[in-house]
Design a protein around this motif. Structure first.
Motif, PDB file in Angstrom:
ATOM      1  N   SER A  84       0.841  -1.203   0.000  1.00  0.00           N
ATOM      2  CA  SER A  84       0.000   0.000   0.000  1.00  0.00           C
ATOM      3  C   SER A  84       0.872   1.247   0.000  1.00  0.00           C
ATOM      4  CB  SER A  84      -0.940   0.001   1.198  1.00  0.00           C
ATOM      5  OG  SER A  84      -0.312   0.578   2.300  1.00  0.00           O
ATOM      6  N   PHE A 132      -3.589  -4.026  -3.761  1.00  0.00           N
ATOM      7  CA  PHE A 132      -4.554  -3.525  -2.774  1.00  0.00           C
ATOM      8  C   PHE A 132      -5.232  -4.713  -2.093  1.00  0.00           C
ATOM      9  CE2 PHE A 132      -8.987  -1.728  -2.113  1.00  0.00           C
ATOM     10  CZ  PHE A 132      -8.642  -0.969  -1.000  1.00  0.00           C
ATOM     11  N   GLY A 205     -16.546   0.515   2.113  1.00  0.00           N
ATOM     12  CA  GLY A 205     -15.491   1.080   2.956  1.00  0.00           C
ATOM     13  C   GLY A 205     -14.274   1.434   2.138  1.00  0.00           C
ATOM     14  N   ALA A 206     -13.136   1.465   2.794  1.00  0.00           N
ATOM     15  CA  ALA A 206     -11.829   1.850   2.238  1.00  0.00           C
ATOM     16  C   ALA A 206     -11.683   3.355   2.113  1.00  0.00           C
ATOM     17  CB  ALA A 206     -11.533   1.173   0.895  1.00  0.00           C
ATOM     18  N   GLU A 207     -12.755   4.095   2.410  1.00  0.00           N
ATOM     19  CA  GLU A 207     -12.688   5.565   2.380  1.00  0.00           C
ATOM     20  C   GLU A 207     -13.754   6.094   3.345  1.00  0.00           C
ATOM     21  OE1 GLU A 207     -13.600   6.548  -1.679  1.00  0.00           O
ATOM     22  OE2 GLU A 207     -15.747   6.227  -1.407  1.00  0.00           O
ATOM     23  N   PRO A 208     -13.594   7.339   3.802  1.00  0.00           N
ATOM     24  CA  PRO A 208     -14.581   7.873   4.737  1.00  0.00           C
ATOM     25  C   PRO A 208     -15.932   8.107   4.059  1.00  0.00           C
ATOM     26  CG  PRO A 208     -12.667   9.348   4.526  1.00  0.00           C
ATOM     27  CD  PRO A 208     -12.510   8.287   3.502  1.00  0.00           C
ATOM     28  N   ILE A 228     -17.476  -1.093   6.282  1.00  0.00           N
ATOM     29  CA  ILE A 228     -16.419  -2.090   6.518  1.00  0.00           C
ATOM     30  C   ILE A 228     -15.100  -1.346   6.630  1.00  0.00           C
ATOM     31  CG2 ILE A 228     -16.264  -2.544   4.018  1.00  0.00           C
ATOM     32  CD1 ILE A 228     -15.252  -5.370   4.841  1.00  0.00           C
ATOM     33  N   TYR A 229     -14.267  -1.808   7.565  1.00  0.00           N
ATOM     34  CA  TYR A 229     -13.052  -1.061   7.882  1.00  0.00           C
ATOM     35  C   TYR A 229     -11.852  -2.000   7.940  1.00  0.00           C
ATOM     36  CZ  TYR A 229      -9.686   1.618  10.626  1.00  0.00           C
ATOM     37  OH  TYR A 229      -8.554   2.260  11.056  1.00  0.00           O
ATOM     38  N   GLY A 230     -10.722  -1.447   7.678  1.00  0.00           N
ATOM     39  CA  GLY A 230      -9.473  -2.185   7.851  1.00  0.00           C
ATOM     40  C   GLY A 230      -8.352  -1.378   7.261  1.00  0.00           C
ATOM     41  N   THR A 231      -7.134  -1.803   7.500  1.00  0.00           N
ATOM     42  CA  THR A 231      -5.985  -1.158   6.871  1.00  0.00           C
ATOM     43  C   THR A 231      -5.023  -2.273   6.480  1.00  0.00           C
ATOM     44  OG1 THR A 231      -4.334  -0.984   8.605  1.00  0.00           O
ATOM     45  CG2 THR A 231      -6.154   0.552   8.740  1.00  0.00           C
ATOM     46  N   SER A 232      -4.212  -1.999   5.484  1.00  0.00           N
ATOM     47  CA  SER A 232      -3.323  -3.065   5.019  1.00  0.00           C
ATOM     48  C   SER A 232      -2.350  -3.499   6.111  1.00  0.00           C
ATOM     49  CB  SER A 232      -2.573  -2.629   3.770  1.00  0.00           C
ATOM     50  OG  SER A 232      -2.359  -1.258   3.768  1.00  0.00           O
ATOM     51  N   GLU A 233      -1.886  -2.543   6.917  1.00  0.00           N
ATOM     52  CA  GLU A 233      -0.904  -2.911   7.954  1.00  0.00           C
ATOM     53  C   GLU A 233      -1.475  -3.957   8.922  1.00  0.00           C
ATOM     54  OE1 GLU A 233      -1.905   0.135   7.324  1.00  0.00           O
ATOM     55  OE2 GLU A 233      -0.159   1.340   6.735  1.00  0.00           O
ATOM     56  N   PRO A 237      -9.246  -5.297   4.636  1.00  0.00           N
ATOM     57  CA  PRO A 237     -10.604  -5.120   5.160  1.00  0.00           C
ATOM     58  C   PRO A 237     -10.895  -6.225   6.170  1.00  0.00           C
ATOM     59  CG  PRO A 237     -10.646  -6.024   2.921  1.00  0.00           C
ATOM     60  CD  PRO A 237      -9.230  -5.640   3.210  1.00  0.00           C
ATOM     61  N   ILE A 293      -2.890   4.031  13.937  1.00  0.00           N
ATOM     62  CA  ILE A 293      -3.373   3.989  12.556  1.00  0.00           C
ATOM     63  C   ILE A 293      -3.531   5.384  11.969  1.00  0.00           C
ATOM     64  CG2 ILE A 293      -5.235   3.144  11.065  1.00  0.00           C
ATOM     65  CD1 ILE A 293      -5.794   1.002  13.092  1.00  0.00           C
ATOM     66  N   ASP A 295      -6.428   7.060  12.309  1.00  0.00           N
ATOM     67  CA  ASP A 295      -7.869   7.313  12.123  1.00  0.00           C
ATOM     68  C   ASP A 295      -8.501   7.735  13.448  1.00  0.00           C
ATOM     69  OD1 ASP A 295      -7.975   6.617   9.401  1.00  0.00           O
ATOM     70  OD2 ASP A 295      -7.982   4.499   9.909  1.00  0.00           O
ATOM     71  N   MET A 323      -3.382  12.501   5.349  1.00  0.00           N
ATOM     72  CA  MET A 323      -3.612  11.487   4.316  1.00  0.00           C
ATOM     73  C   MET A 323      -4.948  11.735   3.592  1.00  0.00           C
ATOM     74  SD  MET A 323      -3.662   7.342   4.683  1.00  0.00           S
ATOM     75  CE  MET A 323      -5.395   7.004   4.948  1.00  0.00           C
TER      76      MET A 323
HETATM   77  O1  DLL Z   1      -8.461   0.535   2.619  1.00  0.00           O
HETATM   78  C1  DLL Z   1      -8.505  -1.753   3.419  1.00  0.00           C
HETATM   79  C2  DLL Z   1      -9.942  -1.838   3.081  1.00  0.00           C
HETATM   80  C3  DLL Z   1     -10.329  -2.389   1.870  1.00  0.00           C
HETATM   81  C4  DLL Z   1     -10.899  -1.458   3.982  1.00  0.00           C
HETATM   82  C5  DLL Z   1     -11.660  -2.524   1.551  1.00  0.00           C
HETATM   83  C6  DLL Z   1     -12.249  -1.579   3.698  1.00  0.00           C
HETATM   84  C7  DLL Z   1     -12.629  -2.117   2.473  1.00  0.00           C
HETATM   85  P1  DLL Z   1      -5.523   0.777   3.185  1.00  0.00           P
HETATM   86  O2  DLL Z   1      -5.432   1.006   1.718  1.00  0.00           O
HETATM   87  O3  DLL Z   1      -4.297   0.431   3.930  1.00  0.00           O
HETATM   88  O4  DLL Z   1      -6.531  -0.374   3.482  1.00  0.00           O
HETATM   89  O5  DLL Z   1      -6.170   2.091   3.799  1.00  0.00           O
HETATM   90  C8  DLL Z   1      -6.498   2.138   5.164  1.00  0.00           C
HETATM   91  O6  DLL Z   1      -8.277   3.709   4.700  1.00  0.00           O
HETATM   92  O7  DLL Z   1      -6.544   3.852   7.799  1.00  0.00           O
HETATM   93  C9  DLL Z   1      -8.636   4.654   6.828  1.00  0.00           C
HETATM   94  O8  DLL Z   1      -8.039   5.937   6.850  1.00  0.00           O
HETATM   95  C10 DLL Z   1      -9.255   4.406   5.460  1.00  0.00           C
HETATM   96  N1  DLL Z   1     -10.462   3.562   5.585  1.00  0.00           N
HETATM   97  C11 DLL Z   1     -10.598   2.255   5.344  1.00  0.00           C
HETATM   98  N2  DLL Z   1     -11.876   1.872   5.579  1.00  0.00           N
HETATM   99  C12 DLL Z   1     -12.553   2.973   5.990  1.00  0.00           C
HETATM  100  C13 DLL Z   1     -13.897   3.229   6.398  1.00  0.00           C
HETATM  101  C14 DLL Z   1      -7.862  -0.412   3.113  1.00  0.00           C
HETATM  102  N3  DLL Z   1     -14.819   2.273   6.413  1.00  0.00           N
HETATM  103  C15 DLL Z   1      -7.108   3.473   5.498  1.00  0.00           C
HETATM  104  N4  DLL Z   1     -14.193   4.489   6.787  1.00  0.00           N
HETATM  105  C16 DLL Z   1      -7.594   3.568   6.912  1.00  0.00           C
HETATM  106  C17 DLL Z   1     -13.259   5.477   6.777  1.00  0.00           C
HETATM  107  C18 DLL Z   1     -11.648   4.052   6.001  1.00  0.00           C
HETATM  108  N5  DLL Z   1     -11.995   5.286   6.393  1.00  0.00           N
END
Ligand code: DLL
Length: 426
Positions: A84, A132, A205-208, A228-233, A237, A293, A295, A323
């Motif tokens: 990422s 990703f 998810g993946a964005e706010p 849905i929430y998560g981060t690659s580290e 997700p 993180i 967030d 970010m």
């Molecule tokens: O975005 C993983 C992911 C994939 C989550 C698909 C959900 C669905 P990264 O690219 O490492 O991983 O970005 C993580 O994205 O620290 C937040 O700032 C933001 N983020 C992810 N989900 C949400 C959410 C994926 N549901 C970073 N709401 C995180 C707000 C989110 N921000």
């Protein structure tokens, strides 16, 4: 597991934490040094609350140890990498053992089940597949619950809509903005998602995004929209809302979540707003202890009406750093600067303008050329433009519009410069 009494969960977390800390202290030079610097020994962890004694980790720890210096598994045991955006030129690399993938899949499988998906469902995965984590992560989670996966990945929107209809997708996993775009394209094609498809859930998810956006999506498309929430580290997700739609459950046997005051580093109480900080209790290749993180959110420790005892994290309310998330991809202004400064024709000043055109994000980088390179010859300018665009695309992984501007034409600031103008209103 999901309904285990809270006290038992905490006992389990303590045991997992203790063995994690012992393992890392004994076998990983990185964690050993860190703990020594902070004068903390594994024996000091005598209760779950002692997690407070452990040092924090930041994204820069991954950058400084690029690509895999802090992995705690050898390459022989790794079965996958994801990559990422880093904060500067180097990306962040995440490695997984088979057990790490199993844990990730389990976490998602629980979440998908908690919103009522399972055998018989067709889940269209419209997160990007590849480096990703979104696509492959969702893919494995959806297969685990016996659903049928439709791995469309991102893009080719008209085809996505045709397949959604023809194969009867009942759920779609994508960014909320991409779902809005799908809705708009469908309308142009004369397809009413509400009436002409079987879609009933979005895993977004993946964005706010906001609750206001949720209401609009639900009313417009006739589906239930789950965060849905998560981060690659931390894998990718991982955590979804349940049918209550009031924040995502973070599974206590997998992760220990804390909320930290970003300025003082003090641990805050449930209900107080601060920076989400997570310890991955069972990961093998890249465990992450107290990972800050960035967030901003709140932990809700009240019993959820769904019966699950694991705490919920409320919607992400912002970031502690600068970010940006452009079409689901993380972009740091420092990354843009890093890429630009490697181009000799470019001057010192640039500005990033982010807009939402229709449903999708558009990013424009205005770049001042230096005096010597600022030439009236249109062919020279076009060549530089292409060079900058190419460099941006390569280092950010998103398409960026570039506008070359005259030296001295961008605003100058006396205090902190404002490099980003974000015109999106969510
Ligand atoms: O975005 C993983 C992911 C994939 C989550 C698909 C959900 C669905 P990264 O690219 O490492 O991983 O970005 C993580 O994205 O620290 C937040 O700032 C933001 N983020 C992810 N989900 C949400 C959410 C994926 N549901 C970073 N709401 C995180 C707000 C989110 N921000």
């Amino acid at each position: 597991m999901e309904e285990m009494p809270k006290e038992d969960l905490q006992k389990m977390q303590y045991k997992l934490l203790k063995s994690l800390v012992y393992r890392l202290y004994s076998f990983s030079p990185f964690y050993h040094e860190r703990m020594k610097e902070e004068k903390v020994h594994p024996d000091d962890i005598r209760a779950l609350a002692d997690v407070k004694k452990l040092p924090f980790m930041f994204k820069r720890d991954l950058r400084d140890n690029y690509p895999d210096k802090i992995f705690t598994a050898t390459q022989d045991d790794l079965v996958r990498y994801h990559v990422s955006s880093g904060t500067t030129g180097k990306p962040t690399v995440v490695g997984y053992t088979q057990n790490d993938l199993n844990l990730w899949t389990t976490s998602l499988a629980r979440g998908l089940t908690s919103i009522g998906l399972g055998r018989g469902d067709v889940i269209q995965v419209s997160y990007g597949y590849g480096l990703f984590t979104g696509g492959l992560g969702m893919h494995y989670g959806a297969e685990r619950i016996g659903a049928t996966v439709l791995p469309t990945s991102v893009g080719n929107t008209e085809r996505q809509i045709e397949l959604m209809q023809d194969l009867g997708a009942t759920a779609i996993a994508c960014t909320p903005s991409y779902l809005l775009h799908i809705g708009e394209v469908a309308a142009k094609m004369g397809v009413d998602i509400k009436k002409d498809t079987k879609l009933r859930a979005g895993i977004l998810g993946a964005e706010p995004w906001t609750d206001g956006m949720r209401t609009r999506i639900q009313d417009w498309l006739g589906i239930k929209a789950y965060d849905i929430y998560g981060t690659s580290e931390l894998s990718g997700p991982m955590y979804t809302e349940c049918t209550e739609q009031k924040g995502f459950h973070i599974w206590s046997d997998i992760a220990l979540a804390e909320i930290i005051d970003p300025k003082t580093g003090e641990q805050l109480e449930p209900g107080e707003k601060g920076e989400l900080t997570v310890t991955m209790l069972q990961k093998e290749a890249l465990p992450m202890i107290r990972f800050r993180i960035g967030d901003i959110t709140v932990i809700d420790d009240e019993q959820c009406p769904c019966g699950r005892t694991h705490p919920r994290i409320q919607r992400i309310q912002g970031r502690v750093d600068d970010m940006l998330i452009i079409r689901g991809i993380n972009v740091f202004p420092s990354q843009v600067e890093y890429a630009l400064m490697a181009i000799p024709e470019v001057g010192q000043h640039f500005q990033i303008i982010v807009e939402r055109k229709g449903a999708l994000d558009d990013m424009l980088v205005q770049v001042e050329l230096n005096r010597e390179s600022f030439s009236d010859k249109i062919t020279d300018l076009m060549q530089t433009q292409q060079k900058v665009e190419h460099r941006m695309r390569n280092s950010l992984n998103v398409n960026v519009d570039v506008e070359l501007v005259e030296p001295g034409s961008l605003p100058r600031f006396e205090g902190k410069s404002k490099k980003v103008i974000d015109k999106r209103s969510l």
